[in-house]
Design a protein around this motif. Structure first.
Motif, PDB file in Angstrom:
ATOM      1  N   UNK A  44      -4.204  14.187  -3.999  1.00  0.00           N
ATOM      2  CA  UNK A  44      -5.215  15.166  -3.613  1.00  0.00           C
ATOM      3  C   UNK A  44      -5.479  16.214  -4.694  1.00  0.00           C
ATOM      4  N   UNK A  45      -4.472  16.515  -5.480  1.00  0.00           N
ATOM      5  CA  UNK A  45      -4.654  17.497  -6.548  1.00  0.00           C
ATOM      6  C   UNK A  45      -5.057  16.845  -7.864  1.00  0.00           C
ATOM      7  N   UNK A  46      -5.195  15.528  -7.867  1.00  0.00           N
ATOM      8  CA  UNK A  46      -5.474  14.743  -9.073  1.00  0.00           C
ATOM      9  C   UNK A  46      -4.454  15.103 -10.157  1.00  0.00           C
ATOM     10  N   UNK A  47      -3.204  15.238  -9.729  1.00  0.00           N
ATOM     11  CA  UNK A  47      -2.135  15.563 -10.669  1.00  0.00           C
ATOM     12  C   UNK A  47      -1.323  14.344 -11.049  1.00  0.00           C
ATOM     13  N   UNK A  48      -1.570  13.212 -10.388  1.00  0.00           N
ATOM     14  CA  UNK A  48      -0.825  12.007 -10.691  1.00  0.00           C
ATOM     15  C   UNK A  48      -1.446  10.794 -10.028  1.00  0.00           C
ATOM     16  N   UNK A  49      -0.958   9.617 -10.390  1.00  0.00           N
ATOM     17  CA  UNK A  49      -1.407   8.347  -9.837  1.00  0.00           C
ATOM     18  C   UNK A  49      -0.209   7.643  -9.223  1.00  0.00           C
ATOM     19  N   UNK A  50      -0.406   7.057  -8.033  1.00  0.00           N
ATOM     20  CA  UNK A  50       0.724   6.564  -7.256  1.00  0.00           C
ATOM     21  C   UNK A  50       0.479   5.137  -6.798  1.00  0.00           C
ATOM     22  N   UNK A  51       1.501   4.252  -6.909  1.00  0.00           N
ATOM     23  CA  UNK A  51       1.302   2.835  -6.621  1.00  0.00           C
ATOM     24  C   UNK A  51       1.141   2.544  -5.136  1.00  0.00           C
ATOM     25  N   UNK A  52       0.258   1.604  -4.822  1.00  0.00           N
ATOM     26  CA  UNK A  52       0.014   1.180  -3.442  1.00  0.00           C
ATOM     27  C   UNK A  52       0.816  -0.082  -3.128  1.00  0.00           C
ATOM     28  N   UNK A  53       0.742  -1.087  -3.985  1.00  0.00           N
ATOM     29  CA  UNK A  53       1.421  -2.355  -3.728  1.00  0.00           C
ATOM     30  C   UNK A  53       2.933  -2.245  -3.895  1.00  0.00           C
ATOM     31  N   UNK A  54       3.370  -1.452  -4.841  1.00  0.00           N
ATOM     32  CA  UNK A  54       4.797  -1.374  -5.167  1.00  0.00           C
ATOM     33  C   UNK A  54       5.250   0.084  -5.148  1.00  0.00           C
ATOM     34  N   UNK A  55       5.253   0.715  -3.950  1.00  0.00           N
ATOM     35  CA  UNK A  55       5.594   2.146  -3.883  1.00  0.00           C
ATOM     36  C   UNK A  55       7.014   2.457  -4.315  1.00  0.00           C
ATOM     37  N   UNK A  56       7.896   1.454  -4.329  1.00  0.00           N
ATOM     38  CA  UNK A  56       9.285   1.675  -4.737  1.00  0.00           C
ATOM     39  C   UNK A  56       9.532   1.219  -6.168  1.00  0.00           C
TER      40      UNK A  56
END
Length: 392
Positions: A44-56
């Motif tokens: 939401x803050x556009x401070x990072x990118x986060x994985x959807x398929x491999x969250x771990x």
């Protein structure tokens, strides 16, 4: 290899909305011979990118992917990560109508040529459009975006937004809300219809859920008038009457309403009490002088008048709420007095999507990175000038 974009587009159309990443993964492996894919979404803050398929994803692998993915996200260009050992990683921006959603990672056995990169870019575009549509019927991608729990007020505000950016042959537009996870009253809205771009920015009054509800009523009243064919005056007057008869003048909403003719650059304005409108020409920041009228909902049957100004190709316009302009940390002068102009000038070489983040980061730094005391909105509009529809 089979025709990548067609195969993936069909797979996305047939997939459940919460399974787009998995459907794209299977289709991309088949179409491009990929050995792995992942989807990274911006928070939401556009401070990072986060994985959807491999969250771990393990920390080391995540950091390696994240650095290159962030470069792709910022540049909005494909990025190749080629190493002597292991597969080649191709990062592609996930962007729909100028709305930056994240990055698609495709791992290939060897470095791709221009044809494969082109097909992969088309695939990323199809996935971005599908994700944008799916966002209304699944929570999966929104959960991936949030790094902490949103307040109830913030949940309402983010659901009310039209998006965070939009591009057009004549302009590029972006906005950002802060504090992202607790924002309550400040807001922006826009709509593109033919040769008309309508943009509204609200300086919400109050705090918490009450402020969010007031903003929601105001935005939906303006949308109701706009979608019924009403111009800026009708939008302002319907919203003002709606808020007044709800609160009898005890609550009101300072709002700026703009309508840009995308064929000429002529801008119509209703300044209902705020927020602040500034123009960046080269290195010069100056206010756009328009007459301030009554905030929406302050008095019964308030009537509004249009004003106009002209945009010139290459100009940038910022709209900021009082939470930016009047921010006054202990021992500091108001942010809008001098510091804000410096941060606006610092964005000259950045696209609007990056510029709004820069201004917000500078605002946080001005507060010595402590929590903002008020909601803050920054909207940035780059005016390219009218162009032919074929891109000429």
């Amino acid at each position: 290899m089979v025709d990548g974009p067609d195969v993936v587009s069909r797979a996305l159309r047939e997939a459940p909305p919460d399974q787009l990443a998995e459907a794209a993964d299977r289709a991309i492996r088949s179409a491009l011979g990929a050995v792995r894919t992942d989807v990274f979404v911006a928070d939401y803050r556009i401070s990072g990118l986060w994985p959807v398929l491999d969250p771990d994803l393990p920390a080391a692998g995540f950091l390696a992917c994240h650095t290159v993915a962030q470069r792709c996200f910022s540049s909005q260009q494909p990025v190749h990560d080629i190493s002597d050992e292991g597969p080649c990683r191709l990062y592609l921006p996930l962007t729909a109508w100028g709305e930056r959603l994240g990055v698609l990672l495709i791992e290939l056995p060897s470095a791709p040529g221009p044809a494969v990169t082109g097909r992969a870019t088309d695939i990323a575009g199809a996935l971005a459009v599908a994700m944008r549509a799916a966002d209304r019927v699944t929570d999966r991608y929104r959960r991936a975006r949030r790094r902490e729990r949103l307040s109830m007020a913030a949940e309402m505000q983010w659901d009310l937004l039209p998006g965070r950016s939009v591009s057009h042959r004549a302009f590029h537009l972006a906005g950002q809300l802060e504090p992202a996870y607790t924002v309550a009253g400040d807001h922006f809205d826009w709509s593109l219809d033919g040769d008309r771009l309508t943009l509204t920015v609200l300086n919400g009054e109050g705090s918490g859920l009450a402020a969010s509800m007031l903003t929601a009523v105001t935005v939906n009243a303006m949308r109701n008038a706009r979608r019924s064919g009403g111009g800026l005056v009708e939008q302002a007057e319907l919203a003002s009457d709606t808020v007044f008869y709800q609160h009898r003048g005890h609550r009101y909403v300072a709002t700026l309403l703009l309508e840009v003719d995308t064929g000429t650059g002529r801008v119509r304005v209703v300044d209902a009490g705020s927020p602040h409108l500034l123009r960046l020409r080269g290195a010069v920041v100056e206010p756009v002088k328009v007459e301030q009228q009554m905030p929406l909902g302050m008095f019964a049957e308030t009537r509004y008048e249009l004003q106009e100004f002209q945009l010139e190709p290459g100009e940038r316009v910022f709209v900021v709420s009082d939470g930016v302009w009047a921010a006054e940390p202990p021992g500091q002068e108001p942010y809008g007095q001098r510091a804000m102009a410096r941060s606006l000038r610092a964005t000259r070489l950045q696209p609007p999507t990056e510029a709004v983040g820069t201004v917000m980061r500078e605002l946080h730094a001005y507060h010595a990175d402590s929590d903002l005391r008020d909601d803050a909105v920054v909207v940035c509009l780059d005016w390219h000038g009218p162009r032919e529809r074929n891109g000429g």
